[in-house]
Write an enzyme that holds these catalytic residues in place. Sequence first.
Site, PDB file in Angstrom:
ATOM      1  N   GLY A   1       0.863  -1.384  -0.034  1.00 60.35           N
ATOM      2  CA  GLY A   1      -0.013   0.215  -0.272  1.00 60.35           C
ATOM      3  C   GLY A   1       0.632   1.163  -0.235  1.00 60.35           C
ATOM      4  O   GLY A   1       0.391   2.181  -0.572  1.00 60.35           O
TER       5      GLY A   1
ATOM      6  N   GLU B   1       3.900   4.965   5.851  1.00 62.44           N
ATOM      7  CA  GLU B   1       2.588   4.092   5.814  1.00 62.44           C
ATOM      8  C   GLU B   1       1.717   4.724   4.672  1.00 62.44           C
ATOM      9  O   GLU B   1       1.611   5.860   4.656  1.00 62.44           O
ATOM     10  CB  GLU B   1       2.076   3.844   7.231  1.00 62.44           C
ATOM     11  CG  GLU B   1       2.719   2.734   7.810  1.00 62.44           C
ATOM     12  CD  GLU B   1       2.201   1.191   7.538  1.00 62.44           C
ATOM     13  OE1 GLU B   1       1.502   1.175   6.447  1.00 62.44           O
ATOM     14  OE2 GLU B   1       2.289   0.390   8.350  1.00 62.44           O
TER      15      GLU B   1
ATOM     16  N   ARG C   1      -5.604  -0.470  -6.387  1.00 59.70           N
ATOM     17  CA  ARG C   1      -4.605   0.267  -5.839  1.00 59.70           C
ATOM     18  C   ARG C   1      -4.044   1.531  -6.715  1.00 59.70           C
ATOM     19  O   ARG C   1      -3.633   2.505  -6.349  1.00 59.70           O
ATOM     20  CB  ARG C   1      -3.243  -0.579  -5.796  1.00 59.70           C
ATOM     21  CG  ARG C   1      -3.431  -1.681  -4.737  1.00 59.70           C
ATOM     22  CD  ARG C   1      -1.885  -2.195  -4.341  1.00 59.70           C
ATOM     23  NE  ARG C   1      -2.007  -3.348  -3.696  1.00 59.70           N
ATOM     24  CZ  ARG C   1      -2.335  -3.612  -2.298  1.00 59.70           C
ATOM     25  NH1 ARG C   1      -2.321  -2.671  -1.478  1.00 59.70           N
ATOM     26  NH2 ARG C   1      -2.417  -4.782  -1.807  1.00 59.70           N
TER      27      ARG C   1
ATOM     28  N   ASP D   1      -4.661   2.523  10.875  1.00 60.66           N
ATOM     29  CA  ASP D   1      -6.203   2.258  11.382  1.00 60.66           C
ATOM     30  C   ASP D   1      -6.180   1.679  12.714  1.00 60.66           C
ATOM     31  O   ASP D   1      -6.183   2.650  13.716  1.00 60.66           O
ATOM     32  CB  ASP D   1      -6.581   1.375  10.133  1.00 60.66           C
ATOM     33  CG  ASP D   1      -8.143   1.093  10.426  1.00 60.66           C
ATOM     34  OD1 ASP D   1      -8.907   1.981  10.989  1.00 60.66           O
ATOM     35  OD2 ASP D   1      -8.721   0.033   9.997  1.00 60.66           O
TER      36      ASP D   1
HETATM   37  P1  IMP Z   1      -3.852  -1.232  10.856  1.00 64.13           P
HETATM   38  O1  IMP Z   1      -2.980  -2.264  11.341  1.00 64.13           O
HETATM   39  O2  IMP Z   1      -5.410  -1.814  11.502  1.00 64.13           O
HETATM   40  O3  IMP Z   1      -3.661   0.104  11.353  1.00 64.13           O
HETATM   41  O4  IMP Z   1      -4.106  -1.401   9.466  1.00 64.13           O
HETATM   42  C1  IMP Z   1      -3.337  -0.831   8.586  1.00 64.13           C
HETATM   43  C2  IMP Z   1      -3.619  -1.778   7.138  1.00 64.13           C
HETATM   44  O5  IMP Z   1      -5.018  -2.232   7.100  1.00 64.13           O
HETATM   45  C3  IMP Z   1      -3.240  -0.968   6.038  1.00 64.13           C
HETATM   46  O6  IMP Z   1      -1.786  -1.031   5.894  1.00 64.13           O
HETATM   47  C4  IMP Z   1      -3.853  -1.294   5.043  1.00 64.13           C
HETATM   48  O7  IMP Z   1      -3.403  -2.658   4.443  1.00 64.13           O
HETATM   49  C5  IMP Z   1      -5.163  -1.730   5.615  1.00 64.13           C
HETATM   50  N1  IMP Z   1      -6.275  -1.047   5.594  1.00 64.13           N
HETATM   51  C6  IMP Z   1      -6.590   0.085   6.673  1.00 64.13           C
HETATM   52  N2  IMP Z   1      -7.739   0.651   6.292  1.00 64.13           N
HETATM   53  C7  IMP Z   1      -7.756   0.497   4.748  1.00 64.13           C
HETATM   54  C8  IMP Z   1      -9.067   1.081   4.216  1.00 64.13           C
HETATM   55  O8  IMP Z   1      -9.715   1.878   4.328  1.00 64.13           O
HETATM   56  N3  IMP Z   1      -8.492   0.408   2.680  1.00 64.13           N
HETATM   57  C9  IMP Z   1      -7.671  -0.512   2.338  1.00 64.13           C
HETATM   58  N4  IMP Z   1      -6.824  -1.033   3.073  1.00 64.13           N
HETATM   59  C10 IMP Z   1      -6.998  -0.562   4.621  1.00 64.13           C
HETATM   60 MG    MG Z   2      -3.967  -3.874   2.759  1.00 61.63          MG
END
Ligand code: IMP
Ligand code: MG
Length: 181
Positions: free
Chosen positions: A47, A100, A166, A104
């Site tokens: 990403g 990054e 993407r 999220d």
């Molecule tokens: P986290 O570990 O929950 O902070 O999520 C991070 C990863 O979740 C990112 O690097 C993305 O791959 C995926 N992600 C989080 N939100 C989205 C979104 O809105 N669209 C697509 N991928 C997401």
């Molecule tokens: Mg992803």
Amino acid sequence: MNHPLPDICDGILVDEAAIHTRVEELAEQITREYAGERLHLVTVLKGGLFFVADLCRKIDLPVSLDFMAVSQYTKGVGGVVRLTKDLSDDIGGASVLLVEDVVDTGLTVNYVHSLLRAHGPARLEVCTLLDKPARRIADVPIAYRGFTLPDRFLVGYGLDLSGRYRNLPYLATLRDEAVLG
Ligand code: IMP
Ligand code: MG
């Protein structure tokens, strides 16, 4: 090239011009704040690829790049993050900026940050294009953020749904049916 909004999307949340303006602002700030340092950008695949490619071309400093990859498994409430591609370069004593696409829950950035920290960089900060604080579980300080956004699932500019979308040049929100389906 024209990229019409895919059927699974219900709107563009951040358009191409707004992304590029913000990326330039972040790059200018990073250029100022890392002046005199040799900046090493570490990006999490896949990403972050699009963001880092645009960002690094606007940073007016000697920069080097490296990539990591992780995969997430969701088990119960918390997620489990596993390293699938490690760094190629030694970062001991380096000025490292972790780039990054989105923070999220924060589990991914928290995991990657602690791996990088263990290699003993001289400086380690986080730059994320998107900050979605609503679902945050793990806290890591974010030094540079592009946009703070509500809890919507997005595609485009690196973000995918099952590996697709993407390459959209903008950030689009998914229809509720698409998120569930
Ligand atoms: P986290 O570990 O929950 O902070 O999520 C991070 C990863 O979740 C990112 O690097 C993305 O791959 C995926 N992600 C989080 N939100 C989205 C979104 O809105 N669209 C697509 N991928 C997401
Ligand atoms: Mg992803």
